[in-house]
Design an enzyme around this catalytic site. Structure first.
Site, short mmCIF file in Angstrom:
data_model
loop_
_atom_site.label_atom_id
_atom_site.label_comp_id
_atom_site.label_asym_id
_atom_site.label_seq_id
_atom_site.Cartn_x
_atom_site.Cartn_y
_atom_site.Cartn_z
N HIS A 142 0.90 -1.12 0.01
CA HIS A 142 0.02 0.06 -0.11
C HIS A 142 0.84 1.32 -0.08
CE1 HIS A 142 -2.64 2.94 1.91
NE2 HIS A 142 -3.80 2.50 1.55
N ASP A 219 3.42 -4.82 7.95
CA ASP A 219 2.05 -3.88 7.84
C ASP A 219 0.90 -5.04 8.01
OD1 ASP A 219 -0.31 -2.55 7.17
OD2 ASP A 219 0.43 -1.86 5.15
N LYS A 245 -10.40 -0.88 10.59
CA LYS A 245 -10.51 -2.16 9.69
C LYS A 245 -10.56 -3.28 10.46
CE LYS A 245 -7.02 -0.08 6.12
NZ LYS A 245 -7.91 0.08 5.00
N CYS A 383 -4.90 2.57 -3.56
CA CYS A 383 -3.39 3.08 -3.09
C CYS A 383 -2.51 2.11 -3.13
CB CYS A 383 -3.77 3.32 -1.42
SG CYS A 383 -4.95 4.60 -1.13
N1 PMP Z 1 -1.57 -0.73 4.66
C1 PMP Z 1 -2.50 -1.57 4.19
C2 PMP Z 1 -2.41 -2.93 3.61
C3 PMP Z 1 -3.84 -0.83 3.85
O1 PMP Z 1 -4.73 -1.82 3.46
C4 PMP Z 1 -4.27 0.37 4.33
C5 PMP Z 1 -5.48 0.93 4.40
N2 PMP Z 1 -6.28 0.82 3.10
C6 PMP Z 1 -3.23 1.10 5.01
C7 PMP Z 1 -1.86 0.51 5.14
C8 PMP Z 1 -3.19 2.39 5.47
O2 PMP Z 1 -4.34 2.36 6.58
P1 PMP Z 1 -4.78 3.83 7.30
O3 PMP Z 1 -5.45 4.54 6.07
O4 PMP Z 1 -5.62 3.01 8.17
O5 PMP Z 1 -3.78 4.41 7.93
#
Ligand code: PMP
Length: 425
Positions: A142, A219, A245, A383
């Site tokens: 991400h 992550d 999440k 993203c």
């Molecule tokens: N890493 C991963 C694998 C994610 O799916 C996400 C959110 N889509 C993030 C990081 C970032 O998370 P946040 O927007 O809650 O900071």
């Protein structure tokens, strides 16, 4: 330094036996958001990888804090402040047990995965990474686990190296082995890809890095809600998760770090609470975890994260994981059988996420038509633009499942996809 010794924890509900059948309708009753119609159709919520829904017990716990306990933490000697502190530190204890961390002080409250990764980039990266050093990420990260490291590399004159993946969306571990060397300062890799659903063999990735003395950040934004995570078993140096999440409010999250690293790292932000003493000549910092928690945190949200963990324990995490696996397999079989649909991400080990494209239809059009059917999916690059570039698709439509979704909802998704194909044929 905060003592959590005398904190009265709310008694967690014991886990139900693993062989008890999964009663999805009873589970759905716990989630008020799911009881609504969208465009005249029952809501089918399949955007859990972006944000999952919040059970009533978490809503109630947040409301109770606001109604009965709202006050600033750590600094007050009065009754409400002590109650708020007890609830906040109680949530930290719950996270500690959830992740099986050695100590609660290794669990730092942050706003979410993005902030947690940035904390490690600043606290570890800016201290330990120098010119000519290397940082390893993977091809399926991400942006939250790419951009901070890129910023670091730019600042320090270091180099970002990337573990490649195959067309199915699986990391090429031999190539990873070859990337590690004496200049490698950290490996940052996701546990489950939000774009593809691949479950990465992080335990193996960590063991390999440790042979070279290199710490690993996992992550876990997508894994904490969908797998049982044990940070001691993984032996990861850092593990980050986002509360929104995993059935908790936005603004909650955790960066776990081994105390030996956190103690050596620089603070992330400066301000109130994170200090031991301040003079205009010199400031000394507080111990863990306070050193990394400057200013007033998202108290209600983090208490909500604690309540979400209680909820997950009460429904049985192992059963939830097994049910989600079965549901993903069912949905995958159903949707891949539709002519014109291509699944993006076909790794052997997957969880929760089903990304797909339809020939000659833009994913945004898929998302819009599905919304008319009451079905919430995500369309775009998620993203993860490098994933899209690697797999040569501009974007995908992504359905992502949680333990409250049903086979009937997977059928509704398949039916709506067939309608999309009809509209565009
Ligand atoms: N890493 C991963 C694998 C994610 O799916 C996400 C959110 N889509 C993030 C990081 C970032 O998370 P946040 O927007 O809650 O900071």
């Amino acid at each position: 330094m905060i003592s959590t010794e005398n904190i009265l924890l709310e008694t967690p509900t014991p886990e139900p036996p693993v062989d008890e059948a999964w009663d999805v309708e009873r589970i759905r009753d716990d989630f008020p958001v799911l009881r609504q119609t969208v465009n005249g159709k029952p809501l089918v919520y399949l955007d859990n990888a972006a944000s999952s829904q919040v059970p009533q017990v978490v809503v109630d716990r947040g409301a109770r804090y606001l109604e009965e306990e709202h006050s600033n933490i750590h600094r007050g000697v009065h009754y409400l402040s002590m109650r708020a502190t007890t609830a906040y530190e109680g949530a930290r204890e719950k996270v500690k047990r959830f992740l099986n961390a050695r100590e609660a002080k290794e669990c730092i409250f942050v706003r979410g995965a993005t902030e947690g990764i940035n904390l490690v980039m600043h606290g570890y990266g800016r201290k330990f990474v120098s010119e000519g050093d290397e940082v390893i990420v993977s091809a399926m990260e991400h942006h939250a686990n790419i951009v901070p490291w890129q910023m670091l590399c730019e600042e320090k004159g270091a180099r970002l190296r990337v573990i490649p993946m195959n067309d199915a969306g699986e990391l090429l571990l031999d190539e990873y082995d070859a990337l590690l060397n004496e200049r490698t300062k950290i490996v940052a890799v996701n546990h489950i890809s939000n774009a593809l659903g691949t479950v990465n063999p992080v335990k193996e990735i960590i063991a390999t890095a440790h042979k070279h003395g290199v710490p690993v950040l996992v992550d876990g934004a997508q894994s904490a809600p969908h797998l049982a995570v044990d940070v001691q078993d993984l032996d990861c140096d850092f593990f980050v998760l986002s509360g929104h999440k995993m059935f908790a409010p936005t603004g909650s999250g955790i960066i776990y770090g081994k105390a030996e690293w956190l103690e050596r790292m620089n603070p992330f932000q400066g301000g109130g609470d994170m200090i031991r003493s301040v003079t205009f000549e010199k400031t000394t910092y507080a111990g863990l975890p306070t050193k990394f928690e400057a200013g007033t945190p998202a108290i209600a949200s983090q208490i909500g994260l604690g309540a979400a963990i209680d909820y997950l324990n009460s429904i049985g995490r192992e059963r939830a994981v097994a049910y989600e696996k079965e549901l993903l397999a069912y949905a995958t079989a159903k949707i891949s059988a539709i002519e014109g649909v291509r699944i993006i991400g076909t790794a052997r080990e997957k969880a929760s996420v089903l990304s797909f494209v339809i020939e000659d239809v833009h994913p945004h059009d898929i998302g819009t038509i599905l919304d008319q059917e009451g079905i919430a999916v995500r369309a775009g690059h998620h993203c993860a633009q490098p994933v899209m570039q690697r797999l040569k698709v501009p974007a995908t439509a992504r359905a992502s499942f949680a333990f409250y979704n049903t086979k009937e909802e997977a059928d509704a998704l398949a039916g709506a996809i067939e309608k999309v194909i009809e509209v565009f044929s």
